[in-house]
Enzyme design. Sequence first.
Site, PDB file in Angstrom:
ATOM      1  N   THR A 271       3.487  -9.821   0.033  1.00  0.00           N
ATOM      2  CA  THR A 271       2.736  -8.564   0.113  1.00  0.00           C
ATOM      3  C   THR A 271       1.628  -8.598   1.163  1.00  0.00           C
ATOM      4  OG1 THR A 271       1.098  -9.190  -1.561  1.00  0.00           O
ATOM      5  CG2 THR A 271       3.140  -8.190  -2.360  1.00  0.00           C
ATOM      6  N   ASP A 272       1.136  -7.401   1.451  1.00  0.00           N
ATOM      7  CA  ASP A 272      -0.053  -7.276   2.302  1.00  0.00           C
ATOM      8  C   ASP A 272      -1.295  -7.352   1.411  1.00  0.00           C
ATOM      9  OD1 ASP A 272      -0.292  -4.767   1.051  1.00  0.00           O
ATOM     10  OD2 ASP A 272       0.405  -3.656   2.798  1.00  0.00           O
ATOM     11  N   ALA A 273      -2.447  -7.101   1.976  1.00  0.00           N
ATOM     12  CA  ALA A 273      -3.711  -7.212   1.224  1.00  0.00           C
ATOM     13  C   ALA A 273      -3.788  -6.231   0.059  1.00  0.00           C
ATOM     14  CB  ALA A 273      -4.901  -7.003   2.162  1.00  0.00           C
ATOM     15  N   GLY A 274      -2.987  -5.164   0.105  1.00  0.00           N
ATOM     16  CA  GLY A 274      -3.003  -4.176  -0.965  1.00  0.00           C
ATOM     17  C   GLY A 274      -1.990  -4.432  -2.062  1.00  0.00           C
TER      18      GLY A 274
ATOM     19  N   VAL B 175       1.260  -4.535  -1.637  1.00  0.00           N
ATOM     20  CA  VAL B 175       2.508  -3.831  -1.317  1.00  0.00           C
ATOM     21  C   VAL B 175       3.349  -4.739  -0.419  1.00  0.00           C
ATOM     22  CG1 VAL B 175       3.477  -1.807  -0.136  1.00  0.00           C
ATOM     23  CG2 VAL B 175       1.403  -1.573  -1.507  1.00  0.00           C
TER      24      VAL B 175
END
Length: 135
Positions: A16-19, A21
Amino acid sequence: MIKPFEILLRIYWEDTDAGGVVYYANYLKFMERCRTDWLRALGIDQLQLRAERRLQFAVVNVTVDFLRPAILNDEILVTAELERLSGATIVFKQTIMREGVQLIDASVRVACLDSGTLKARPIPKDLFMEWRNGQ
């Protein structure tokens, strides 16, 4: 109608990314794992193909529709279905689902290559028969 090959995967932080997602490029990795496991399920060993027959596969085209995101801790179902096999290419229809909801719709074209020259070469007929029997 033949059921597509499928694998279950869990989404981890590394996907995932920092969010939280899934980073878009990671969907390509998930689809690659599914195609590789499909070959393995058919008894096709890619290392053996390369060593004994100087044959390998490479993705030459991918079309992806990102319909909905996967998020941290999701369990996803990744599918691969042989759509077309001709000459030196294989086209797969691939999807990624979460609890019956489609997240990804993709078409992946793979070329058969000579491992020494990296030039396209026809898919050997015996492999074609193994794939047909596996479908």
